[in-house]
Scaffold this motif. Structure first.
Motif, short mmCIF file in Angstrom:
data_model
loop_
_atom_site.label_atom_id
_atom_site.label_comp_id
_atom_site.label_asym_id
_atom_site.label_seq_id
_atom_site.Cartn_x
_atom_site.Cartn_y
_atom_site.Cartn_z
N ILE A 253 -60.90 -31.41 5.38
CA ILE A 253 -61.90 -31.38 4.30
C ILE A 253 -62.14 -32.83 3.89
O ILE A 253 -61.24 -33.49 3.38
CB ILE A 253 -61.43 -30.57 3.09
CG1 ILE A 253 -61.01 -29.16 3.52
CG2 ILE A 253 -62.53 -30.51 2.04
CD1 ILE A 253 -62.15 -28.32 4.05
N ARG A 254 -63.34 -33.33 4.12
CA ARG A 254 -63.71 -34.69 3.73
C ARG A 254 -64.93 -34.62 2.82
O ARG A 254 -66.04 -34.36 3.28
CB ARG A 254 -64.00 -35.56 4.95
CG ARG A 254 -62.79 -35.78 5.86
CD ARG A 254 -63.09 -36.75 6.98
NE ARG A 254 -63.45 -38.06 6.46
CZ ARG A 254 -62.57 -39.00 6.13
NH1 ARG A 254 -61.28 -38.77 6.27
NH2 ARG A 254 -62.97 -40.16 5.69
N LEU A 255 -64.69 -34.81 1.53
CA LEU A 255 -65.76 -34.78 0.55
C LEU A 255 -66.36 -36.18 0.41
O LEU A 255 -65.66 -37.19 0.53
CB LEU A 255 -65.24 -34.31 -0.80
CG LEU A 255 -64.54 -32.94 -0.81
CD1 LEU A 255 -64.06 -32.62 -2.22
CD2 LEU A 255 -65.46 -31.85 -0.30
N LEU A 256 -67.64 -36.23 0.15
CA LEU A 256 -68.30 -37.51 -0.08
C LEU A 256 -67.87 -38.07 -1.43
O LEU A 256 -67.55 -37.34 -2.36
CB LEU A 256 -69.82 -37.33 -0.06
CG LEU A 256 -70.47 -37.06 1.30
CD1 LEU A 256 -71.96 -36.86 1.12
CD2 LEU A 256 -70.23 -38.20 2.27
N ASP A 257 -67.88 -39.40 -1.52
CA ASP A 257 -67.61 -40.02 -2.80
C ASP A 257 -68.70 -39.66 -3.81
O ASP A 257 -69.86 -39.45 -3.43
CB ASP A 257 -67.54 -41.55 -2.66
CG ASP A 257 -66.30 -41.97 -1.86
OD1 ASP A 257 -65.33 -41.19 -1.84
OD2 ASP A 257 -66.33 -43.06 -1.27
N PRO A 258 -68.37 -39.57 -5.10
CA PRO A 258 -69.39 -39.20 -6.09
C PRO A 258 -70.62 -40.10 -6.08
O PRO A 258 -71.73 -39.64 -6.33
CB PRO A 258 -68.62 -39.30 -7.41
CG PRO A 258 -67.18 -39.08 -7.04
CD PRO A 258 -67.03 -39.70 -5.68
N ALA A 296 -57.53 -34.54 4.57
CA ALA A 296 -58.38 -34.39 3.38
C ALA A 296 -58.77 -35.76 2.87
O ALA A 296 -57.98 -36.72 2.93
CB ALA A 296 -57.66 -33.60 2.28
N HIS A 297 -60.00 -35.85 2.35
CA HIS A 297 -60.51 -37.06 1.72
C HIS A 297 -61.30 -36.65 0.49
O HIS A 297 -62.20 -35.82 0.57
CB HIS A 297 -61.42 -37.84 2.69
CG HIS A 297 -62.14 -38.97 2.03
ND1 HIS A 297 -61.59 -40.21 1.88
CD2 HIS A 297 -63.38 -39.04 1.48
CE1 HIS A 297 -62.46 -41.00 1.25
NE2 HIS A 297 -63.54 -40.31 1.01
N TRP A 298 -60.93 -37.23 -0.65
CA TRP A 298 -61.62 -36.87 -1.89
C TRP A 298 -61.45 -38.00 -2.90
O TRP A 298 -60.75 -38.97 -2.66
CB TRP A 298 -61.07 -35.55 -2.43
CG TRP A 298 -59.75 -35.61 -3.12
CD1 TRP A 298 -59.50 -35.57 -4.45
CD2 TRP A 298 -58.46 -35.74 -2.49
NE1 TRP A 298 -58.16 -35.65 -4.69
CE2 TRP A 298 -57.50 -35.76 -3.52
CE3 TRP A 298 -58.04 -35.85 -1.17
CZ2 TRP A 298 -56.14 -35.88 -3.26
CZ3 TRP A 298 -56.68 -35.96 -0.91
CH2 TRP A 298 -55.75 -35.98 -1.94
N ALA A 299 -62.12 -37.87 -4.05
CA ALA A 299 -62.08 -38.87 -5.11
C ALA A 299 -61.57 -38.22 -6.39
O ALA A 299 -61.48 -36.99 -6.50
CB ALA A 299 -63.47 -39.47 -5.34
N GLU A 300 -61.24 -39.06 -7.37
CA GLU A 300 -60.64 -38.53 -8.58
C GLU A 300 -61.62 -37.71 -9.42
O GLU A 300 -61.20 -36.93 -10.28
CB GLU A 300 -60.09 -39.68 -9.43
CG GLU A 300 -61.16 -40.63 -9.97
CD GLU A 300 -60.56 -41.75 -10.80
OE1 GLU A 300 -59.32 -41.74 -10.97
OE2 GLU A 300 -61.30 -42.61 -11.28
N LYS A 301 -62.93 -37.85 -9.18
CA LYS A 301 -63.90 -37.03 -9.89
C LYS A 301 -64.03 -35.63 -9.29
O LYS A 301 -64.88 -34.86 -9.71
CB LYS A 301 -65.27 -37.72 -9.87
CG LYS A 301 -65.30 -39.03 -10.66
CD LYS A 301 -66.69 -39.63 -10.69
CE LYS A 301 -66.70 -40.94 -11.46
NZ LYS A 301 -68.07 -41.55 -11.49
N GLN A 302 -63.20 -35.34 -8.29
CA GLN A 302 -63.16 -34.01 -7.67
C GLN A 302 -61.75 -33.46 -7.81
O GLN A 302 -61.00 -33.31 -6.85
CB GLN A 302 -63.57 -34.12 -6.19
CG GLN A 302 -64.97 -34.66 -6.01
CD GLN A 302 -65.17 -35.40 -4.70
OE1 GLN A 302 -64.23 -35.91 -4.11
NE2 GLN A 302 -66.41 -35.47 -4.24
#
Length: 565
Positions: A253-258, A296-302
């Motif tokens: 799961i690799r989410l885009l940065d906000p 997994a890749h995500w940011a703190e806003k997720q």
């Protein structure tokens, strides 16, 4: 590529012969290979060409290359092999669809494959030396849309967003036998408002979606789920799917940065939902007993992503790769949430702390990995100033440098304006049992600040013991002397630091000082170099070795990305 071949019952069999018959007939040994063995060889050749060879069906003169269509090559060897190939539908089921593929070729493959399951791959041209006179992709999509029921694998790769959306619009019928779905595009991710195949995929087991935001399909019983470059993903739906996929082996799961999500929303005129909040009906544990790879890749806003990862229960042998971008929390809090994550923490024996100065501020990256780099955890953040970055480390992540499993640490400071007290803050939090390598790339002030912190207390207190020395297992120190205004001054600090450490029986094993011809920094006096060699076991002061670009990097720019093996 997941296909099983079954040897059919051929009606045409060659008469039994002995090796002595070869002398009388003049035929080669291959002429007496049984049909079932030839069939297995043909299938292996076709699958190997489909999976491993670079996809370039045309050469520089726009002629078809036979090595990427081995079924055609096999059928042109001799009349007997052609008859055998035409009686083997499975050889014609691996279909490559490119912009320059002629419709007649696709029609012939569909006819020769009869009713066998189809493996379809749409792709862009990797060898367009001149503009194409006609793009047949949409015509191919229209032709294949009437054979959707035969699909077992469907792969769209390296297409631009507009072409990919137009191609997918033709596949609106259910595909009850489709097991592997892969949709990958180049360019900025884009939303697709309709899921292909009428959202009817009961046999689906492997899913890979990259660069396309599709309506969420309630996946169940998956063995592989790869979602990359995703934005506005409802993590509640993801948790629902994971609970119903106990046989999952690969999860990415690799989410885009906000910031990228906001840019896409402005470009596409979208209204993104607020950050996802998981409802209480999500169970506290999600068991994945067969998981082999987790990424997994995500940011703190997720924040929902961190919650889902904390709920996972997986074997200790699984390879874990995490990447997190944020300042108020770190992914390392996962390591204490469950037994599965504590086993991951026990494997992280090496770390790399990188600090570099950019135009917009300072960036920090803390990278932990296992001995064989099978499991990795990376945390990175940007700060407006070095003081702000140090406050983030102090409040959030500096305790990770004291993990019980940590055995080696590599610190790299590239133009990061760290002062003496900041170096002291870092070095004091490193366990005395950790082997440390330090690389400082910057001016005189950065090198002197590090050396001053390293000899803290050694000159003032002559009774200090080896246990009081910071980083007693310091193994290697590397300096880049390109920006040194006065090498003699810095070498004086080097001599004072490592002479004081040597007096406490803590000698530095290796010291490297590199420079390049471009900056032409002056050489230090020979007597200083000789004195440094007396207190350091190995000293290297020379021009930086020239880096040679591997040949396959040139092939990447000429022909496109290397094939996935």
């Amino acid at each position: 590529m997941h296909m099983k071949f079954h040897v059919p019952s051929f009606r045409h069999r060659r008469p039994d012969s002995t090796p002595e018959d070869l002398e009388h007939t003049g035929k080669t040994c291959i002429a007496y290979v049984p049909d079932d063995v030839l069939y297995e060889i043909f299938c292996l050749i076709v699958v190997d060409a489909y999976e491993t060879r670079p996809l370039r069906l045309l050469d520089r003169k726009k002629r078809y290359r036979g090595d990427n269509m081995p079924a055609l090559t096999i059928s042109h060897i001799c009349s007997y092999w052609r008859k055998l190939a035409l009686e083997t539908p499975i050889l014609w089921t691996l279909i490559e669809v490119a912009p320059y593929s002629h419709p007649a070729m696709l029609d012939e493959f569909l006819v020769r494959s009869r009713a066998a399951p189809l493996v379809i791959r749409f792709h862009a041209s990797l060898c367009s030396f001149r503009p194409l006179k006609k793009d047949y992709l949409l015509e191919h999509a229209q032709t294949l849309s009437s054979h959707v029921e035969r699909f077992v694998e469907f792969d769209v790769k390296r297409l631009d967003t507009t072409t990919a959306e137009n191609v997918l619009s033709y596949f609106t019928s259910p595909s009850t036998h489709l097991q592997h779905l892969s949709l990958r595009t180049d360019g900025m991710p884009f939303p697709c408002h309709q899921f292909p195949f009428a959202e009817t995929l009961p046999s689906l087991r492997n899913v890979r979606i990259e660069g396309i935001q599709l309506p969420w399909l309630r996946y169940t019983n998956l063995t592989r789920l790869i979602l990359t470059s995703q934005f506005a993903l409802r993590l509640k739906d993801l948790a629902w799917t994971l609970q119903r996929c106990p046989d999952l082996e690969v999860l990415t799961i690799r989410l885009l940065d906000p910031e990228m999500e906001d840019m896409i929303a402005v470009t596409k005129g979208l209204t993104l939902p607020p950050p996802d909040i998981l409802f209480p009906n999500v169970t506290s544990k999600i068991a994945l007993p067969r998981l082999r790879k987790l990424s997994a890749h995500w940011a703190e806003k997720q924040p929902g992503m961190l919650f889902i990862l904390g709920c996972l229960v997986f074997p200790s042998t699984a390879a874990v790769n995490l990447s997190f971008h944020g300042e108020r929390e770190t992914p390392f809090i996962l390591l204490s949430l469950s037994k599965a994550w504590s086993m991951v923490a026990a494997q992280l024996g090496a770390a790399r702390l990188m600090m570099w100065h950019a135009v917009y501020g300072n960036s920090f990256s803390l990278y932990f990995h296992s001995k064989d780099e099978v499991s990795t955890i990376r945390w990175y953040f940007d700060a407006g100033g070095i003081d702000a970055a140090m406050s983030v480390l102090k409040s959030v992540g500096i305790e990770t440098l004291s993990l019980p499993s940590l055995r080696s640490l590599n610190i790299y400071a590239c133009d990061a304006p760290l002062r003496r007290r900041q170096w002291l803050f870092l070095l004091r939090h490193i366990s005395p049992t950790v082997v440390v390598d330090v690389s400082v790339d910057g001016g005189d002030a950065g090198a002197s600040a590090f050396l001053s912190a390293l000899r803290q207390g050694l000159e003032a207190d002559s009774d200090a013991q080896a246990g009081d020395v910071l980083c007693p297992h310091l193994r290697n120190v590397t300096f880049s002397a390109n920006l040194w205004a006065s090498p003699q001054t810095v070498l004086g600090d080097v001599l004072a630091t490592f002479r004081a450490r040597a007096a406490r029986d803590v000698r530095l094993p290796a010291l490297q000082i590199w420079r390049t011809k471009r900056f032409r920094s002056p050489k230090p006096p020979k007597h200083l170099v000789a004195q440094v060699e007396d207190v350091v076991e190995t000293v290297t002061f020379d021009l930086m070795p020239k880096f040679k670009i591997p040949k396959h990097y040139y092939d990447h720019w000429r022909y496109g990305p290397m094939p996935e093996l």
